[in-house]
Scaffold this motif. Structure first.
Motif, mmCIF file in Angstrom:
data_model
loop_
_atom_site.group_PDB
_atom_site.id
_atom_site.type_symbol
_atom_site.label_atom_id
_atom_site.label_comp_id
_atom_site.label_asym_id
_atom_site.label_seq_id
_atom_site.Cartn_x
_atom_site.Cartn_y
_atom_site.Cartn_z
ATOM 1 N N ASN A 57 0.844 -1.177 0.000
ATOM 2 C CA ASN A 57 0.000 0.000 0.000
ATOM 3 C C ASN A 57 0.891 1.243 0.000
ATOM 4 O OD1 ASN A 57 -1.599 2.184 0.722
ATOM 5 N ND2 ASN A 57 -2.979 0.888 1.945
ATOM 6 N N MET A 58 0.904 1.943 -1.136
ATOM 7 C CA MET A 58 1.820 3.073 -1.288
ATOM 8 C C MET A 58 1.465 4.236 -0.362
ATOM 9 S SD MET A 58 4.175 2.124 -3.257
ATOM 10 C CE MET A 58 5.062 3.262 -4.261
ATOM 11 N N PHE A 59 0.170 4.385 -0.073
ATOM 12 C CA PHE A 59 -0.209 5.493 0.826
ATOM 13 C C PHE A 59 0.356 5.283 2.217
ATOM 14 C CE2 PHE A 59 -3.548 5.837 -2.454
ATOM 15 C CZ PHE A 59 -3.184 7.095 -2.918
ATOM 16 N N GLU A 60 0.352 4.019 2.638
ATOM 17 C CA GLU A 60 0.939 3.695 3.950
ATOM 18 C C GLU A 60 2.427 3.998 3.939
ATOM 19 O OE1 GLU A 60 -0.009 0.577 6.389
ATOM 20 O OE2 GLU A 60 -1.855 1.781 6.482
ATOM 21 N N ALA A 61 3.076 3.586 2.840
ATOM 22 C CA ALA A 61 4.522 3.805 2.723
ATOM 23 C C ALA A 61 4.832 5.305 2.741
ATOM 24 C CB ALA A 61 5.042 3.165 1.445
ATOM 25 N N ILE A 62 3.970 6.073 2.110
ATOM 26 C CA ILE A 62 4.167 7.534 2.096
ATOM 27 C C ILE A 62 3.983 8.084 3.513
ATOM 28 C CG2 ILE A 62 3.224 9.742 1.260
ATOM 29 C CD1 ILE A 62 2.512 8.162 -1.372
ATOM 30 N N LYS A 63 2.945 7.581 4.185
ATOM 31 C CA LYS A 63 2.666 8.040 5.554
ATOM 32 C C LYS A 63 3.845 7.729 6.482
ATOM 33 C CE LYS A 63 -1.118 6.666 7.791
ATOM 34 N NZ LYS A 63 -2.483 6.163 7.721
ATOM 35 N N LYS A 64 4.450 6.573 6.254
ATOM 36 C CA LYS A 64 5.585 6.178 7.108
ATOM 37 C C LYS A 64 6.897 6.788 6.632
ATOM 38 C CE LYS A 64 3.765 1.701 8.516
ATOM 39 N NZ LYS A 64 3.720 0.326 8.015
ATOM 40 N N GLU A 65 6.809 7.651 5.647
ATOM 41 C CA GLU A 65 7.968 8.337 5.068
ATOM 42 C C GLU A 65 8.990 7.382 4.463
ATOM 43 O OE1 GLU A 65 9.414 11.258 7.793
ATOM 44 O OE2 GLU A 65 7.575 12.441 7.640
ATOM 45 N N LYS A 66 8.477 6.277 3.934
ATOM 46 C CA LYS A 66 9.364 5.328 3.265
ATOM 47 C C LYS A 66 9.343 5.554 1.758
ATOM 48 C CE LYS A 66 9.553 1.463 6.399
ATOM 49 N NZ LYS A 66 9.025 0.195 6.758
ATOM 50 N N PHE A 67 8.323 6.271 1.314
ATOM 51 C CA PHE A 67 8.233 6.547 -0.114
ATOM 52 C C PHE A 67 7.860 8.001 -0.338
ATOM 53 C CE2 PHE A 67 7.221 6.024 -4.552
ATOM 54 C CZ PHE A 67 8.116 5.034 -4.923
ATOM 55 N N ARG A 68 8.545 8.639 -1.297
ATOM 56 C CA ARG A 68 8.298 10.063 -1.544
ATOM 57 C C ARG A 68 6.969 10.247 -2.256
ATOM 58 N NH1 ARG A 68 13.170 13.495 -2.027
ATOM 59 N NH2 ARG A 68 11.697 14.894 -3.056
ATOM 60 N N GLU A 69 6.193 11.181 -1.742
ATOM 61 C CA GLU A 69 4.874 11.427 -2.321
ATOM 62 C C GLU A 69 4.991 11.944 -3.752
ATOM 63 O OE1 GLU A 69 2.520 13.932 0.142
ATOM 64 O OE2 GLU A 69 0.647 13.396 -0.870
ATOM 65 N N ASP A 70 5.965 12.873 -3.963
ATOM 66 C CA ASP A 70 6.107 13.436 -5.312
ATOM 67 C C ASP A 70 6.456 12.349 -6.331
ATOM 68 O OD1 ASP A 70 8.579 13.101 -4.164
ATOM 69 O OD2 ASP A 70 9.297 15.147 -4.499
ATOM 70 N N LEU A 71 7.285 11.404 -5.915
ATOM 71 C CA LEU A 71 7.651 10.313 -6.824
ATOM 72 C C LEU A 71 6.436 9.419 -7.103
ATOM 73 C CD1 LEU A 71 9.749 8.718 -8.434
ATOM 74 C CD2 LEU A 71 10.323 7.470 -6.363
ATOM 75 N N TYR A 72 5.668 9.175 -6.054
ATOM 76 C CA TYR A 72 4.473 8.339 -6.244
ATOM 77 C C TYR A 72 3.568 8.939 -7.325
ATOM 78 C CZ TYR A 72 -0.173 6.490 -5.621
ATOM 79 O OH TYR A 72 -1.400 5.953 -5.874
ATOM 80 N N TYR A 73 3.312 10.251 -7.227
ATOM 81 C CA TYR A 73 2.413 10.862 -8.217
ATOM 82 C C TYR A 73 3.029 10.862 -9.609
ATOM 83 C CZ TYR A 73 -0.791 11.924 -4.523
ATOM 84 O OH TYR A 73 -1.684 11.786 -3.496
ATOM 85 N N ARG A 74 4.353 10.988 -9.649
ATOM 86 C CA ARG A 74 5.043 10.997 -10.939
ATOM 87 C C ARG A 74 4.983 9.606 -11.600
ATOM 88 N NH1 ARG A 74 6.180 12.007 -14.871
ATOM 89 N NH2 ARG A 74 7.592 13.411 -15.945
ATOM 90 N N LEU A 75 5.106 8.583 -10.756
ATOM 91 C CA LEU A 75 5.089 7.204 -11.279
ATOM 92 C C LEU A 75 3.696 6.754 -11.687
ATOM 93 C CD1 LEU A 75 7.331 5.197 -8.769
ATOM 94 C CD2 LEU A 75 7.795 5.533 -11.188
ATOM 95 N N SER A 76 2.708 7.248 -10.940
ATOM 96 C CA SER A 76 1.362 6.703 -11.146
ATOM 97 C C SER A 76 0.482 7.630 -11.969
ATOM 98 C CB SER A 76 0.717 6.420 -9.800
ATOM 99 O OG SER A 76 0.626 7.634 -9.079
ATOM 100 N N THR A 77 1.052 8.184 -13.022
ATOM 101 C CA THR A 77 0.238 9.036 -13.888
ATOM 102 C C THR A 77 -0.988 8.227 -14.314
ATOM 103 O OG1 THR A 77 2.338 9.886 -14.687
ATOM 104 C CG2 THR A 77 0.362 10.582 -15.884
ATOM 105 N N VAL A 78 -0.733 6.980 -14.684
ATOM 106 C CA VAL A 78 -1.848 6.068 -14.906
ATOM 107 C C VAL A 78 -1.626 4.879 -13.978
ATOM 108 C CG1 VAL A 78 -2.833 4.392 -16.524
ATOM 109 C CG2 VAL A 78 -2.318 6.711 -17.293
ATOM 110 N N GLU A 79 -2.660 4.514 -13.250
ATOM 111 C CA GLU A 79 -2.530 3.346 -12.368
ATOM 112 C C GLU A 79 -3.376 2.209 -12.917
ATOM 113 O OE1 GLU A 79 -2.700 4.128 -8.148
ATOM 114 O OE2 GLU A 79 -3.455 2.100 -7.774
#
Ligand SMILES: Nc1ncnc2c1ncn2[C@@H]1O[C@H](COP(=O)(O)OP(=O)(O)OP(=O)(O)O)[C@@H](O)[C@H]1O
Ligand SMILES: [Mg+2]
Length: 422
Positions: free
Chosen positions: A156-178
């Motif tokens: 779950n990427m949102f969890e990873a973002i919340k735990k500061e394990k994944f950058r939010e800006d990168l997530y949005y850049r990667l998931s232009t289409v999910e």
């Protein structure tokens, strides 16, 4: 535009579920663009075919496609793997090396398990995604590349973002289409279809008739939670194809193969009985194979000794007819007559020693090897005892069921019980 049906054929994707079709349709639509895609879904749902489809339908199809499992590369080397390094950048960097982003220029990189990327690598990745620029490790010279990124994750990427394990800006850049691949339990119509396909594949692979599920088994198949999704379904189809003698599979038999873990939404026991062939532990199966091999080996040893002692091979054949049939082709009857003692180390005749015997170094080595073999046999016997005990316990002391589970006749089991005083 290539049809969903032909894509399924090309990539051997089975299923008719509308959610799966939607995911494939999205992949087909987005393929000709350079948009980054994030494939999400639980483990084993079939995420890996999506980036392949996207690459093969894009204008990049003749350039490189590189799949990188981000979770499998150690943190210390991932930057260098992805972006390359300069000679002398770190100890052991004896040569300048190109990374995947340089090699795949013009092509596609599939970043599997992208959620596992270290934060420092995420910064580098963001930069490539934004303007195609990157630096080799140990270099200050900016390089350019033109790579399309498809990433996948089962966390779950949102969890990873919340735990500061994944950058939010990168997530949005990667998931232009999910593209989300639904779990198997939400694709009810596909479960039996997939099982039948796998059963048929394994039937062919192992040269056996295809297993078939009865009504109860099908109901169970549909009710199970499938935490490991299609990968788990495939493994279970393989296990049943190999381990079950009968080809008609009942609900109770299937239940024996479905782990009653938290992942299951089944009651612990169905019909009050477990499958007769439920070897709950893979090790047990291995031990059983080892016993059988050990037995055959001892039989062969015995035969070889007879041949060595007795020059008349015809006579040896006549006298050992049973043994020979047992080794080279046994039917049930011969299994019946197989004695439990075949598991013991064969008692070879003692050599006649006339004067005090001092072994040469070579002989000593063999002697030592024999001792090891004896020890192995002893521990194998212990395992066999354990195996029999467990099987009797599992089958509540019912010898017939235990014997069938162990793959031996009741008579042999009876002998073993007596031999080991169980
Ligand atoms: N629709 C399908 N038809 C046939 N086989 C499938 C299908 N989907 C998946 N499989 C098979 O299931 C197995 C697991 O698929 P895959 O490796 O793509 O899972 P995944 O989603 O990447 O899982 P993980 O997150 O654990 O890496 C593979 O052997 C794959 O070939
Ligand atoms: Mg995968």
């Amino acid at each position: 535009m290539e049809s969903i049906q032909s894509i399924k054929q090309r990539f051997e994707i089975i299923g008719q579920d509308p959610k799966l079709n939607r995911a494939l349709e999205k992949a087909i639509q987005v393929a000709p663009t350079d948009i980054s895609v994030l494939v999400t879904g639980e483990s084993g749902v079939g995420k890996e075919s999506i980036p392949k489809i996207i690459h093969s339908l894009s204008h990049r199809k003749h350039a490189k496609y590189i799949a990188v499992n981000c979770g499998a590369i150690p943190e210390g080397t991932i930057d260098s793997e992805l972006f390359g390094h300069e000679k002398g950048a770190f100890t052991g960097a004896t040569q300048t090396r190109s990374g995947y982003f340089e090699v795949a220029d013009g092509g596609t990189i599939f970043l599997d398990e992208v959620g596992e990327l270290p934060l420092t690598t995420q910064v580098r990745l963001l930069r490539v995604l934004e303007n195609g620029e990157f630096l080799k490790v140990g270099s200050s010279q900016v390089q350019k590349t033109d790579v399309r990124i498809v990433a996948a994750t089962n966390v779950n990427m949102f969890e990873a973002i919340k735990k500061e394990k994944f950058r939010e800006d990168l997530y949005y850049r990667l998931s232009t289409v999910e593209i989300n691949i639904p779990p198997l339990r939400d694709r009810q119509g596909d479960i039996h279809l997939l099982f039948r396909k796998f059963a048929s594949d394994f039937g062919q692979k192992y040269k056996m008739p295809t297993i078939r599920l009865d009504e109860n088994a099908i109901a169970l198949l549909l009710k199970y939670r499938w935490p490991g999704n299609i990968r788990q379904l495939r493994n279970i189809a393989e296990q049943i194809s190999v381990l079950e003698e009968g080809r008609a599979i009942s609900g109770a038999t299937l239940h024996g193969y479905l782990p009653n873990s938290q992942g299951s939404n089944l009651p612990a026991v169905v019909n009050g009985s477990k499958s007769e062939s439920d070897f709950s532990n893979e090790r047990e199966i291995l031990y059983k194979v080892l016993f059988d091999m050990k037995g055959d080996l001892n039989d062969l040893k015995k035969l070889t000794m007879e041949l060595l002692k007795n020059n008349d091979s015809q006579k040896v054949q006549e006298e050992n007819e049973n043994l020979i049939r047992k080794i080279y082709g046994e039917d049930d009857e011969e299994i019946e007559t197989r004695d439990a003692s075949s598991l013991n180390v064969l008692q070879l005749p003692e050599p006649t020693i006339e004067k005090p015997y001092v072994p040469t170094a070579q002989e000593d080595k063999y002697h030592f090897a024999e001792e090891i073999e004896e020890e192995e046999t002893l521990s194998l016997q212990e395992k066999e005892i354990e195996l029999i005990k467990k099987s009797l316990e599992r089958n509540k002391g019912k010898r017939k069921a235990a014997a069938s589970e162990l793959g031996i006749s009741e008579r042999t089991l009876y002998r073993k019980i007596k031999q080991y005083d169980l």
